[in-house]
Design an enzyme around this catalytic site. Structure first.
Site, PDB file in Angstrom:
ATOM      1  N   SER A   1     -36.058  -2.232 -11.181  1.00 32.65           N
ATOM      2  CA  SER A   1     -35.477  -1.241 -10.255  1.00 32.65           C
ATOM      3  C   SER A   1     -36.263   0.070 -10.249  1.00 32.65           C
ATOM      4  O   SER A   1     -36.688   0.513  -9.183  1.00 32.65           O
ATOM      5  CB  SER A   1     -33.999  -0.982 -10.561  1.00 32.65           C
TER       6      SER A   1
ATOM      7  N   ASP B   1     -25.963  -4.507 -15.363  1.00 34.56           N
ATOM      8  CA  ASP B   1     -26.497  -5.846 -15.105  1.00 34.56           C
ATOM      9  C   ASP B   1     -26.623  -6.645 -16.400  1.00 34.56           C
ATOM     10  O   ASP B   1     -26.196  -7.801 -16.480  1.00 34.56           O
ATOM     11  CB  ASP B   1     -27.875  -5.683 -14.451  1.00 34.56           C
TER      12      ASP B   1
ATOM     13  N   HIS C   1     -24.866 -10.127 -17.474  1.00 32.67           N
ATOM     14  CA  HIS C   1     -25.657 -11.316 -17.806  1.00 32.67           C
ATOM     15  C   HIS C   1     -25.224 -11.898 -19.148  1.00 32.67           C
ATOM     16  O   HIS C   1     -25.237 -13.113 -19.349  1.00 32.67           O
ATOM     17  CB  HIS C   1     -27.151 -10.982 -17.876  1.00 32.67           C
TER      18      HIS C   1
ATOM     19  N   HIS D   1     -26.499 -13.453 -11.007  1.00 36.22           N
ATOM     20  CA  HIS D   1     -26.181 -12.472  -9.975  1.00 36.22           C
ATOM     21  C   HIS D   1     -25.230 -13.096  -8.959  1.00 36.22           C
ATOM     22  O   HIS D   1     -25.121 -14.314  -8.861  1.00 36.22           O
ATOM     23  CB  HIS D   1     -27.454 -12.030  -9.251  1.00 36.22           C
TER      24      HIS D   1
ATOM     25  N   SER E   1     -33.443  -8.002  -8.966  1.00 37.83           N
ATOM     26  CA  SER E   1     -33.594  -6.540  -8.901  1.00 37.83           C
ATOM     27  C   SER E   1     -34.940  -6.109  -8.338  1.00 37.83           C
ATOM     28  O   SER E   1     -35.068  -4.987  -7.863  1.00 37.83           O
ATOM     29  CB  SER E   1     -33.419  -5.934 -10.294  1.00 37.83           C
TER      30      SER E   1
ATOM     31  N   PHE F   1     -36.978   6.537 -25.072  1.00 34.24           N
ATOM     32  CA  PHE F   1     -36.104   6.598 -26.232  1.00 34.24           C
ATOM     33  C   PHE F   1     -35.938   5.284 -26.983  1.00 34.24           C
ATOM     34  O   PHE F   1     -35.332   5.260 -28.047  1.00 34.24           O
ATOM     35  CB  PHE F   1     -34.741   7.176 -25.801  1.00 34.24           C
TER      36      PHE F   1
ATOM     37  N   ASP G   1     -28.020  -3.036  -6.382  1.00 32.22           N
ATOM     38  CA  ASP G   1     -29.053  -3.912  -5.832  1.00 32.22           C
ATOM     39  C   ASP G   1     -28.458  -5.269  -5.475  1.00 32.22           C
ATOM     40  O   ASP G   1     -28.846  -5.903  -4.506  1.00 32.22           O
ATOM     41  CB  ASP G   1     -30.236  -4.048  -6.785  1.00 32.22           C
ATOM     42  N   HIS G   2     -27.478  -5.712  -6.265  1.00 33.03           N
ATOM     43  CA  HIS G   2     -26.845  -7.008  -6.044  1.00 33.03           C
ATOM     44  C   HIS G   2     -25.567  -7.041  -6.876  1.00 33.03           C
ATOM     45  O   HIS G   2     -25.344  -6.171  -7.708  1.00 33.03           O
ATOM     46  CB  HIS G   2     -27.778  -8.147  -6.473  1.00 33.03           C
TER      47      HIS G   2
ATOM     48  N   ASP H   1     -27.275  -1.177 -11.115  1.00 31.17           N
ATOM     49  CA  ASP H   1     -27.859  -2.526 -11.122  1.00 31.17           C
ATOM     50  C   ASP H   1     -26.764  -3.548 -11.404  1.00 31.17           C
ATOM     51  O   ASP H   1     -26.152  -3.533 -12.466  1.00 31.17           O
ATOM     52  CB  ASP H   1     -28.960  -2.601 -12.172  1.00 31.17           C
TER      53      ASP H   1
HETATM   54 ZN   LIG Z   1     -29.908  -9.076 -13.383  1.00 31.11          ZN
END
Ligand SMILES: [Zn+2]
Ligand SMILES: *[C@@H]1O[C@H](CO)[C@@H](O)[C@H](O)[C@H]1NC(C)=O
Ligand SMILES: *[C@@H]1O[C@H](CO)[C@@H](O)[C@H](O)[C@H]1NC(C)=O
Ligand SMILES: *[C@@H]1O[C@H](CO)[C@@H](O)[C@H](O)[C@H]1NC(C)=O
Length: 521
Positions: free
Chosen positions: A177, A335, A339, A449, A114, A287, A376-377, A64
């Site tokens: 995702s 991801d 971010h 992204h 995503s 978890f 995904d990106h 991701d």
């Molecule tokens: Zn993201």
């Protein structure tokens, strides 16, 4: 005189550059080193044959937010963690023979998310930003518009064909995702019933956690996301001050376990380690209440690693003679690291992701398993600036910027790394800290992204179909075709080449031994 000065200057430059190339190995100074290396690569390339058999197993590894700069930086980090200068290292995904580029835009957005992208690469149809498992005829947040616009995933189609199916992720298993494997929803944020809008509840839409348990039967589910599964009056076993999120009173883990044989639910590493694949057919492991922790912060005694989860999943799923489909995502955390503007977190995650790919490669055969690695990106993560060979991925440029200060070679185009006022000077001890956020020129509380294409790496049966520049939804079509799943049940591909499971070189060796035996008689 001027030319003499120029000579002295050039000499100095060479000296300086030699000084900076301290970590270059001596062999790299010889043409033979590069010629031999390239000759080997050429030899390998000349021997690449398309494998036109049916894939018994499908594994989709989803990084991701794993754009190409992230792949490069993670490769160098992997090498540096092993004590090398890093650039020359190979990730496991680097060794896959077939590659393509994937165009990631959503139907309504140039910069994708995503959810829309997962719908593309898992269901084969591009969708709107923020929506899962529905066509673009479903605007985000519009519950009513989901009805009749559902599209089904490769997971669903693989299960229908009798394969075992699983999801492994370091995010919450209800995250966008993994979610597109089983959910149809107008909003990726509808994790539990308490997150649905009043209209959505009234119009009969179900939250993602509910769909995880009540849509397609999934054999292995590993990741985070406990809090969406349990009622509000139930305490979390690990963090007793938090509770479940469900207001409808459902205990979804109990509902999942019901009517299943050899089924187990675990929530910590000790329980997970005790699970014996031989006598477990269904496994759910959650978890953390939300996402699992970053690899850099993981509690080794409480949570399994991505590679450990992947291994357990493959051992359970591969008991099915008809094969399996497995979705492996780390990346939720690649991801999330980006971010947050934390390159170190994102890159350590990527190295861990590659380890899981390596573990899966040891447990499966290229002859019957199509493995695909993609993202995904991308992110607005950039990696450049004047740096010597072997410079730390988290290090600084060797020359100064116009403001007479150092800068890190890893930077972001926007995000929380923005600093109001003058740019602070930088050195490697500051920028190597786990919590260091690389500088960014645009203040945003969350880095965004990216829009550029991402890579698709593939190996195994039909992996040669990954070539050229493709729309992202092409991925699901290749997976379906390779395994002869809906709508390609009539693919007419021969079954996996099991005679080929004796490697040609082994066959030669055997013949050689026989010859030797007969000659010595
Ligand atoms: Zn993201
Ligand atoms: C959804 O459709 C139902 C049935 O047609 C209707 O009663 C309801 O008002 C619709 N909801 C919205 C938010 O438009
Ligand atoms: C930057 O600092 C100035 C002066 O302290 C302040 O007025 C401004 O709002 C700050 N901007 C941001 C984006 O923090
Ligand atoms: C890095 O910068 C910090 C803050 O200016 C300083 O305290 C520290 O000594 C520097 N470290 C090195 C190795 O230069």
């Amino acid at each position: 005189m001027a030319s003499k000065l120029r000579h002295i200057f050039t000499g100095l430059l060479i000296l300086i550059s030699l000084h900076w190339t301290v970590s270059v190995s001596e062999e790299e100074l010889h043409a033979s080193y590069w010629n031999n290396k390239a000759r080997q690569a050429l030899h390998t390339a000349l021997n690449v044959q398309p494998d036109v058999h049916q894939a018994k197993n499908l594994i989709l590894f989803l990084g991701d937010g794993m754009g190409i700069p992230t792949v490069t930086a993670a490769r160098i980090l992997k090498g540096q963690l092993a004590g090398h200068s890093g650039e020359e290292t190979s990730l496991v995904m680097d060794t896959f023979p077939h590659l393509a580029l994937s165009k990631t835009y959503n139907v309504d957005q140039q910069m994708p998310d995503s959810a829309g992208t997962a719908t593309a690469y898992l269901c084969g149809v591009k969708a709107n930003y923020g929506t899962l498992g529905v066509t673009a005829a479903t605007p985000r947040y519009n519950c009513n518009a989901t009805y009749g616009n559902e599209v089904t995933s490769i997971l669903h189609r693989a299960k229908k064909a009798g394969k075992s199916v699983g999801i492994v992720t370091t995010t919450r298993v209800q995250h966008a995702s993994p979610g597109a494997n089983y959910a149809h929803t107008a909003n990726r944020g509808w994790y539990a019933d308490s997150y649905l809008s009043p209209e959505a509840i009234q119009d009969g839409c179900r939250d993602i956690a509910y769909q995880l348990v009540h849509n397609t039967e999934i054999d292995v589910i590993l990741g985070g996301g406990r809090q969406y599964m349990f009622p509000v009056d139930m305490k979390d076993p690990e963090y007793p001050t938090s509770t479940g999120d469900r207001e409808d009173g459902h205990n979804l883990v109990e509902e999942w376990l019901k009517n299943k044989e050899k089924a187990k639910y675990v929530w910590n590493k000790a329980e997970f380690d005790a699970v014996k694949p031989a006598n477990t057919d269904f496994l759910m492991g959650l978890f953390e209440p939300k996402d699992c922790r970053f690899e850099l912060d993981r509690d080794l005694s409480m949570d399994p690693s991505l590679a450990e989860m992947t291994e357990k999943a493959i051992k359970i799923l591969s008991k099915n003679k008809k094969g399996f489909y497995l979705f492996v995502e780390d990346n939720g955390r690649i991801d999330h690291g980006h971010h947050g503007g934390w390159a170190k977190r994102a890159l350590y995650e990527t190295v861990e992701f590659d380890k899981a790919i390596g573990r899966a490669a040891e447990l499966t055969s290229e002859l019957d398993t199509l493995s695909v690695v993609t993202a995904d990106h991308s992110h607005v993560f950039a990696f450049g600036g004047s740096s010597a060979r072997g410079n730390s991925v988290f290090g600084v440029s060797r020359s100064l910027a116009e403001d007479r200060k150092h800068y890190t070679t890893a930077v972001y185009g926007n995000g929380p790394g923005y600093r109001n006022g003058t740019r602070p000077d930088m050195n490697e001890s500051i920028s190597s800290a786990d919590d260091y956020r690389q500088q960014a020129p645009v203040p945003l509380d969350s880095e965004t992204h990216g829009i550029e294409d991402v890579a698709i790496f593939a190996k195994g049966p039909m992996s040669h179909l990954f070539h050229g520049v493709q729309e992202q939804n092409y991925i699901a079509h290749v997976l379906a075709y390779a395994a002869c799943l809906e709508p390609y049940e009539n693919c007419e591909l021969p079954p996996p080449d099991h005679a080929g499971s004796i490697h040609p070189s082994l066959l030669l060796l055997l013949m050689g031994l026989l010859l030797h035996y007969f000659c010595s008689l």
